[in-house]
Design a protein around this motif. Structure first.
Motif, mmCIF file in Angstrom:
data_model
loop_
_atom_site.group_PDB
_atom_site.id
_atom_site.type_symbol
_atom_site.label_atom_id
_atom_site.label_comp_id
_atom_site.label_asym_id
_atom_site.label_seq_id
_atom_site.Cartn_x
_atom_site.Cartn_y
_atom_site.Cartn_z
ATOM 1 N N LEU A 133 0.863 -1.177 0.000
ATOM 2 C CA LEU A 133 0.000 0.000 0.000
ATOM 3 C C LEU A 133 0.901 1.229 0.000
ATOM 4 C CD1 LEU A 133 -2.712 1.433 0.152
ATOM 5 C CD2 LEU A 133 -2.663 1.144 2.659
ATOM 6 N N LEU A 134 1.006 1.886 -1.159
ATOM 7 C CA LEU A 134 1.826 3.089 -1.308
ATOM 8 C C LEU A 134 0.964 4.303 -0.988
ATOM 9 C CD1 LEU A 134 3.504 2.203 -4.750
ATOM 10 C CD2 LEU A 134 4.204 1.487 -2.461
ATOM 11 N N LYS A 135 1.457 5.155 -0.108
ATOM 12 C CA LYS A 135 0.655 6.292 0.345
ATOM 13 C C LYS A 135 1.205 7.607 -0.196
ATOM 14 C CE LYS A 135 -0.770 4.077 4.692
ATOM 15 N NZ LYS A 135 -0.800 4.185 6.163
ATOM 16 N N SER A 136 0.299 8.439 -0.677
ATOM 17 C CA SER A 136 0.695 9.761 -1.150
ATOM 18 C C SER A 136 0.821 10.704 0.044
ATOM 19 C CB SER A 136 -0.332 10.306 -2.147
ATOM 20 O OG SER A 136 -1.515 10.686 -1.458
ATOM 21 N N GLN A 137 1.211 11.934 -0.246
ATOM 22 C CA GLN A 137 1.411 12.916 0.828
ATOM 23 C C GLN A 137 0.105 13.189 1.582
ATOM 24 O OE1 GLN A 137 3.094 16.595 -0.555
ATOM 25 N NE2 GLN A 137 3.300 17.479 1.496
ATOM 26 N N HIS A 138 -0.990 13.262 0.843
ATOM 27 C CA HIS A 138 -2.304 13.507 1.476
ATOM 28 C C HIS A 138 -3.137 12.224 1.382
ATOM 29 C CE1 HIS A 138 -1.173 17.742 1.508
ATOM 30 N NE2 HIS A 138 -0.907 17.670 0.204
ATOM 31 N N CYS A 142 -7.094 11.569 -0.608
ATOM 32 C CA CYS A 142 -6.954 11.338 -2.049
ATOM 33 C C CYS A 142 -7.566 9.996 -2.447
ATOM 34 C CB CYS A 142 -5.481 11.402 -2.444
ATOM 35 S SG CYS A 142 -4.507 10.008 -1.824
ATOM 36 N N PRO A 143 -7.778 9.758 -3.748
ATOM 37 C CA PRO A 143 -8.273 8.446 -4.211
ATOM 38 C C PRO A 143 -7.253 7.342 -3.949
ATOM 39 C CG PRO A 143 -8.562 10.139 -5.902
ATOM 40 C CD PRO A 143 -7.681 10.740 -4.848
ATOM 41 N N THR A 144 -7.747 6.126 -3.879
ATOM 42 C CA THR A 144 -6.889 4.946 -3.741
ATOM 43 C C THR A 144 -7.093 4.050 -4.951
ATOM 44 O OG1 THR A 144 -6.956 4.999 -1.315
ATOM 45 C CG2 THR A 144 -6.364 2.906 -2.358
ATOM 46 N N GLU A 167 3.409 9.916 -7.257
ATOM 47 C CA GLU A 167 4.114 11.196 -7.333
ATOM 48 C C GLU A 167 3.402 12.222 -8.208
ATOM 49 O OE1 GLU A 167 8.698 12.753 -8.110
ATOM 50 O OE2 GLU A 167 8.030 10.825 -8.913
ATOM 51 N N LYS A 168 2.904 11.788 -9.374
ATOM 52 C CA LYS A 168 2.357 12.740 -10.335
ATOM 53 C C LYS A 168 0.845 12.910 -10.249
ATOM 54 C CE LYS A 168 6.120 12.013 -13.641
ATOM 55 N NZ LYS A 168 6.489 11.625 -15.031
ATOM 56 N N LEU A 169 0.150 11.865 -9.820
ATOM 57 C CA LEU A 169 -1.308 11.951 -9.713
ATOM 58 C C LEU A 169 -1.773 12.214 -8.292
ATOM 59 C CD1 LEU A 169 -2.363 8.973 -12.037
ATOM 60 C CD2 LEU A 169 -2.069 11.382 -12.637
ATOM 61 N N GLY A 170 -0.893 11.999 -7.316
ATOM 62 C CA GLY A 170 -1.268 12.245 -5.923
ATOM 63 C C GLY A 170 -2.293 11.271 -5.398
ATOM 64 N N VAL A 171 -2.149 9.982 -5.763
ATOM 65 C CA VAL A 171 -3.094 8.960 -5.297
ATOM 66 C C VAL A 171 -2.352 7.914 -4.478
ATOM 67 C CG1 VAL A 171 -4.625 9.268 -7.274
ATOM 68 C CG2 VAL A 171 -2.784 7.564 -7.394
#
Length: 257
Positions: A133-138, A142-144, A167-171
């Motif tokens: 499970l890779l987590k974005s900054q927010h 954000c969507p998963t 990194e680029k989509l923020g998901v």
């Protein structure tokens, strides 16, 4: 007829004993475990499927007056045996869990710059699936994306693509290995892959802190078929906000063509 069957079964028993000896020998070699499992499993299936062919040969050999029936009998036995071999080996023709080499032994982990969890997801039929499970900054808002990959390799081979999404989509990205792939348990099959995809979506929908209203299922290649099946399943469709299919196929027969 009973004597003929007795003689053929005697030969089959001898054949099977030789197969067991070969399996025992393979266990002492340094071949990868998936390779030894495939050889021993395929050998057993072939032994069972060639039984009609052995019966036909024995019948023709011991009944020289069978005349015109002999070619027809042999042809029918060959077709029946080949159909059995293809039926039992079809999964091995579709799923390449150990390609590239050692894909069942080594799974690359995500880099340090991305927050992630290595998790194990339990399916309805009690198979343990390995996942990242890779987590974005927010990550809580954000969507998963539930990432369902193709028919070869493992989730480590999909990390470059998944990291770009983060990194680029923020998901968030839930990368899941099907049964029989990577460090997941079990053996791959069509029905099993559907169960694996369902378990992954349900895991994301129950994970504390995630936005459960923004779960996206993404299927690439073989994973596209799994993703479409999930979207068509009433017990799963209600958990999804979006379906994305990339580089997939319309029908398995089209792939063969």
């Amino acid at each position: 007829m009973l004597l003929m069957l007795s003689q053929v079964l005697k030969h089959v028993r001898l054949w099977y004993r030789q197969l067991l000896r070969m399996t025992s020998y393979l266990d002492r070699t340094h071949l990868p475990l998936p390779v030894t499992k495939f050889i021993s499993s395929a050998g057993r299936h072939v032994a069972y499927c060639l039984l009609p062919l052995l019966l036909a040969f024995y019948e023709v050999e011991n009944n020289q007056d069978s005349g015109a029936l002999a070619p027809a009998l042999l042809f029918f036995a060959v077709v029946l045996s080949l159909a059995g071999v293809l039926y039992f080996c079809q999964d091995n023709l579709l799923f390449y869990a150990d390609t590239p080499e050692n894909s069942r032994l080594f799974v690359q982990t995500p880099p340090d710059w991305v927050p992630y969890e290595a998790v194990h997801i339990l399916t309805d039929d009690v198979v343990s699936l390995h996942a990242f499970l890779l987590k974005s900054q927010h990550w809580q808002t954000c969507p998963t994306v539930v990432y369902l990959h193709g028919n070869a390799g493992n989730i480590g081979h999909r990390l470059p693509n998944a990291l770009e999404m983060v990194e680029k989509l923020g998901v968030n990205v839930l990368l899941v290995d099907y049964r029989g792939y990577g460090k997941s348990g079990g053996s791959p099959c069509e029905r099993g892959l559907y169960a694996d995809g369902k378990a992954a979506v349900q895991y994301a929908a129950c994970y504390p802190g995630l936005d459960h209203s923004r779960i996206v299922v993404f299927g690439r290649s073989l994973g596209g078929a799994v993703a479409v099946q999930l979207a068509a399943d009433p017990s799963v469709a209600g958990l999804l906000s979006m379906l994305i299919v990339e580089n997939s196929f319309t029908h398995i027969a089209d792939v063969a063509e």
